[in-house]
Enzyme design. Structure first.
Site, PDB file in Angstrom:
ATOM      1  N   SER A   1      38.041 -15.547 -82.278  1.00  9.45           N
ATOM      2  CA  SER A   1      36.648 -15.387 -82.695  1.00  9.45           C
ATOM      3  C   SER A   1      35.831 -16.579 -82.225  1.00  9.45           C
ATOM      4  CB  SER A   1      36.583 -15.282 -84.224  1.00  9.45           C
ATOM      5  OG  SER A   1      35.239 -15.251 -84.663  1.00  9.45           O
TER       6      SER A   1
ATOM      7  N   SER B   1      30.837 -13.882 -83.204  1.00  9.25           N
ATOM      8  CA  SER B   1      30.073 -13.976 -84.458  1.00  9.25           C
ATOM      9  C   SER B   1      28.596 -13.859 -84.132  1.00  9.25           C
ATOM     10  CB  SER B   1      30.379 -15.309 -85.142  1.00  9.25           C
ATOM     11  OG  SER B   1      31.746 -15.341 -85.475  1.00  9.25           O
ATOM     12  N   LEU B   2      28.061 -12.671 -84.284  1.00  4.16           N
ATOM     13  CA  LEU B   2      26.683 -12.405 -83.863  1.00  4.16           C
ATOM     14  C   LEU B   2      25.704 -12.741 -84.984  1.00  4.16           C
ATOM     15  CD1 LEU B   2      25.427 -11.388 -81.252  1.00  4.16           C
ATOM     16  CD2 LEU B   2      25.322  -9.121 -82.268  1.00  4.16           C
ATOM     17  N   HIS B   3      25.796 -12.057 -86.085  1.00  8.26           N
ATOM     18  CA  HIS B   3      25.041 -12.317 -87.326  1.00  8.26           C
ATOM     19  C   HIS B   3      23.540 -12.059 -87.255  1.00  8.26           C
ATOM     20  CE1 HIS B   3      28.838 -13.917 -88.453  1.00  8.26           C
ATOM     21  NE2 HIS B   3      28.649 -15.143 -88.037  1.00  8.26           N
TER      22      HIS B   3
ATOM     23  N   CYS C   1      36.029 -19.361 -94.074  1.00 11.41           N
ATOM     24  CA  CYS C   1      36.202 -20.497 -93.204  1.00 11.41           C
ATOM     25  C   CYS C   1      35.865 -21.853 -93.831  1.00 11.41           C
ATOM     26  CB  CYS C   1      35.239 -20.156 -92.072  1.00 11.41           C
ATOM     27  SG  CYS C   1      35.001 -21.245 -90.791  1.00 11.41           S
TER      28      CYS C   1
ATOM     29  N   GLU D   1      35.612 -24.075 -83.645  1.00 16.28           N
ATOM     30  CA  GLU D   1      35.180 -23.143 -82.604  1.00 16.28           C
ATOM     31  C   GLU D   1      36.207 -23.193 -81.464  1.00 16.28           C
ATOM     32  OE1 GLU D   1      33.197 -20.629 -81.851  1.00 16.28           O
ATOM     33  OE2 GLU D   1      34.064 -20.825 -79.858  1.00 16.28           O
TER      34      GLU D   1
ATOM     35  N   GLU E   1      42.911 -25.621 -92.709  1.00 20.10           N
ATOM     36  CA  GLU E   1      43.279 -24.480 -93.533  1.00 20.10           C
ATOM     37  C   GLU E   1      44.004 -23.431 -92.715  1.00 20.10           C
ATOM     38  OE1 GLU E   1      39.757 -22.948 -95.292  1.00 20.10           O
ATOM     39  OE2 GLU E   1      39.391 -24.820 -96.353  1.00 20.10           O
TER      40      GLU E   1
ATOM     41  N   CYS F   1      45.463 -16.531 -90.349  1.00 18.85           N
ATOM     42  CA  CYS F   1      44.155 -16.981 -89.887  1.00 18.85           C
ATOM     43  C   CYS F   1      44.261 -18.487 -89.698  1.00 18.85           C
ATOM     44  CB  CYS F   1      43.096 -16.626 -90.923  1.00 18.85           C
ATOM     45  SG  CYS F   1      41.469 -17.263 -90.489  1.00 18.85           S
TER      46      CYS F   1
ATOM     47  N   ASN G   1      30.518 -15.033 -98.168  1.00 23.70           N
ATOM     48  CA  ASN G   1      31.170 -15.796 -99.238  1.00 23.70           C
ATOM     49  C   ASN G   1      30.254 -16.960 -99.579  1.00 23.70           C
ATOM     50  OD1 ASN G   1      33.765 -14.714 -99.896  1.00 23.70           O
ATOM     51  ND2 ASN G   1      34.508 -15.390 -97.895  1.00 23.70           N
TER      52      ASN G   1
HETATM   53  N1  SAH Z   1      33.890 -20.626 -84.918  1.00 27.33           N
HETATM   54  C1  SAH Z   1      34.343 -19.291 -84.772  1.00 27.33           C
HETATM   55  C2  SAH Z   1      35.593 -18.987 -85.553  1.00 27.33           C
HETATM   56  C3  SAH Z   1      35.680 -19.533 -86.966  1.00 27.33           C
HETATM   57  S1  SAH Z   1      34.562 -18.869 -88.135  1.00 27.33           S
HETATM   58  C4  SAH Z   1      33.242 -18.317 -85.118  1.00 27.33           C
HETATM   59  O1  SAH Z   1      32.228 -18.737 -85.669  1.00 27.33           O
HETATM   60  O2  SAH Z   1      33.395 -17.141 -84.795  1.00 27.33           O
HETATM   61  C5  SAH Z   1      35.280 -17.269 -88.457  1.00 27.33           C
HETATM   62  C6  SAH Z   1      34.298 -16.274 -89.043  1.00 27.33           C
HETATM   63  O3  SAH Z   1      33.980 -16.603 -90.415  1.00 27.33           O
HETATM   64  C7  SAH Z   1      32.980 -16.219 -88.293  1.00 27.33           C
HETATM   65  O4  SAH Z   1      32.617 -14.888 -88.037  1.00 27.33           O
HETATM   66  C8  SAH Z   1      32.054 -16.864 -89.270  1.00 27.33           C
HETATM   67  O5  SAH Z   1      30.722 -16.502 -89.046  1.00 27.33           O
HETATM   68  C9  SAH Z   1      32.613 -16.401 -90.595  1.00 27.33           C
HETATM   69  N2  SAH Z   1      32.117 -17.159 -91.744  1.00 27.33           N
HETATM   70  C10 SAH Z   1      31.792 -18.456 -91.805  1.00 27.33           C
HETATM   71  N3  SAH Z   1      31.330 -18.777 -93.025  1.00 27.33           N
HETATM   72  C11 SAH Z   1      31.364 -17.659 -93.770  1.00 27.33           C
HETATM   73  C12 SAH Z   1      30.995 -17.356 -95.114  1.00 27.33           C
HETATM   74  N4  SAH Z   1      30.515 -18.283 -95.917  1.00 27.33           N
HETATM   75  N5  SAH Z   1      31.153 -16.074 -95.540  1.00 27.33           N
HETATM   76  C13 SAH Z   1      31.663 -15.129 -94.706  1.00 27.33           C
HETATM   77  N6  SAH Z   1      32.027 -15.363 -93.436  1.00 27.33           N
HETATM   78  C14 SAH Z   1      31.868 -16.612 -92.959  1.00 27.33           C
HETATM   79 FE1  SF4 Z   2      31.657 -23.410 -86.480  1.00 31.42          FE
HETATM   80 FE2  SF4 Z   2      31.607 -22.176 -88.819  1.00 31.42          FE
HETATM   81 FE3  SF4 Z   2      29.723 -21.625 -87.014  1.00 31.42          FE
HETATM   82 FE4  SF4 Z   2      32.286 -20.801 -86.637  1.00 31.42          FE
HETATM   83  S1  SF4 Z   2      30.865 -20.154 -88.249  1.00 31.42           S
HETATM   84  S2  SF4 Z   2      30.911 -21.803 -85.154  1.00 31.42           S
HETATM   85  S3  SF4 Z   2      33.380 -22.529 -87.572  1.00 31.42           S
HETATM   86  S4  SF4 Z   2      30.033 -23.613 -88.007  1.00 31.42           S
END
Ligand code: SAH
Ligand code: SF4
Length: 349
Positions: free
Chosen positions: A199, A222-224, A341, A168, A97, A110, A298
């Site tokens: 990222s 991506s901390l979360h 993503c 990643e 994508e 992106c 999302n």
């Molecule tokens: N693998 C890398 C880059 C791709 S993901 C990473 O994880 O940072 C890019 C961003 O989209 C990340 O911050 C990820 O946590 C976020 N993301 C993934 N799934 C998502 C969703 N369902 N809703 C919102 N953000 C999401």
């Molecule tokens: Fe991989 Fe999605 Fe986690 Fe990013 S958010 S590391 S793309 S599984």
């Protein structure tokens, strides 16, 4: 890299490699520059367009190299007209994508770095599909050129690139970094480094390596979650690189580069949007060069979590404000077309 049919993907080559290839064909260096301009300036899609090249060179290019222009398999446009997502088909029929975000004067791409992902974050559509393969440098570069071509037709330019699509980036380190160098090359895509954001989910050795590259790009992590107990579940890579370890390397990164790190936080209702998590986050970030980016979840097919409520987000933000932690709430641009993503690919299965 050679493909199955043994022709060289021209987008895989940097300028010195292209010059070296043409030198083995007895072509002058100036001809490599001409080819390079057709690839990156004039955004050619076929060798026939390269009318300034001598016919003998064109024939050799046709025979031994290729321009793998991705085929648009599906396209989704958000009703607001600001976000568009293309599902691109690669030479081996795998799909990735690429999203174009238009916002005021900005045009951001992106892009993806892998087909699928090994990291398995449960809320992520790419994580849900598992890992298929790495992308080559050429395949990463081609995504940007695809959007540059479309924008050029509208007399617009791409202003920003975020590596936040599928995959990643720091687990496909070499090809990703080479692609970034191509993107910032003034004679190639020419995107200023500060307008490129990589990222990562928090691959510690990759961040350490990135700190030593001489690249002024932005880093997002991506901390979360701000406790290992929760992050182990949301971001399984945390079991390998726990928070103390991750923050050690982020501290070293900001010290080495002088640049702040963007911390991504997907807001999931009742999971990581609590005041306790906000406080744990504020504690971790005290005194650090950092900026928090909150993103509403999302919805995806295989994850039951829901986006946070506005009141939970407000309470979370209030905790960050009290601790003077800079933050932004990313607009839900693209939510209507599942611009998150991996989501178009997973719907297309
Ligand atoms: N693998 C890398 C880059 C791709 S993901 C990473 O994880 O940072 C890019 C961003 O989209 C990340 O911050 C990820 O946590 C976020 N993301 C993934 N799934 C998502 C969703 N369902 N809703 C919102 N953000 C999401
Ligand atoms: Fe991989 Fe999605 Fe986690 Fe990013 S958010 S590391 S793309 S599984």
């Amino acid at each position: 890299m050679m493909t199955a049919d043994q022709r060289i993907d021209l987008y895989d080559l940097d300028l010195p490699s292209l010059e070296a290839l043409l030198a083995t064909w007895g072509q002058p260096r100036a001809h490599a520059r001409l080819v390079w301009d057709w690839l990156y300036r004039r955004l050619a899609t076929e060798f026939d367009q390269m009318t300034t090249l001598p016919p003998s060179l064109r024939e050799r290019l046709v025979a031994e190299t290729m321009l793998p222009i991705p085929h648009v398999l599906a396209r989704q446009e958000a009703p607001d007209g600001e976000t568009r997502k293309d599902l691109l088909q690669l030479a081996d029929s795998r799909q990735v994508e690429v999203v174009l975000l238009r916002y005021r004067q900005r045009r951001s791409a992106c892009i993806s770095t892998q087909v699928g992902c090994t990291c398995g974050c449960p809320f992520c559509a790419t994580g849900q599909m598992g890992f298929v393969r790495h992308l080559t440098t050429g395949e990463i570069v081609a995504q940007v050129l695809h959007l540059q071509r479309e924008l050029a037709a509208q007399h617009r330019q791409l202003s920003n690139v975020v590596l936040m699509g599928m995959g990643e980036p720091l687990l496909n380190y070499g090809p990703t970094l080479e692609a970034v160098r191509r993107l910032i090359h003034p004679r190639a895509a020419g995107i200023p480094p500060r307008r490129i954001t990589l990222s990562t989910v928090g691959i510690v050795p990759g961040i350490r390596r990135l700190a030593d590259e001489d690249l002024a790009i932005k880093l997002a992590v991506s901390l979360h979650a701000a406790t290992d107990e929760l992050r182990d579940r949301l971001v399984p890579v945390n079991r390998r690189y726990p928070l103390d370890h991750l923050f050690d390397v982020l501290g070293a990164y900001t010290a080495r580069t002088g640049r702040r790190v963007l911390l991504e936080w997907v807001m999931i209702d009742g999971v990581n949007d609590t005041p306790e998590q906000a406080q744990a986050l504020a504690d971790r970030l005290a005194g650090m060069l950092a900026h928090v980016n909150l993103i509403r979840l999302n919805a995806t097919a295989d994850y039951a979590g829901r986006p946070s409520t506005t009141s939970a987000i407000e309470a979370f933000i209030a905790v960050l404000d009290r601790a003077h932690i800079p933050h932004t709430m990313r607009q839900r641009r693209g939510a209507a077309i599942s611009a998150g993503c991996g989501q178009l690919r997973s719907r297309f299965r």
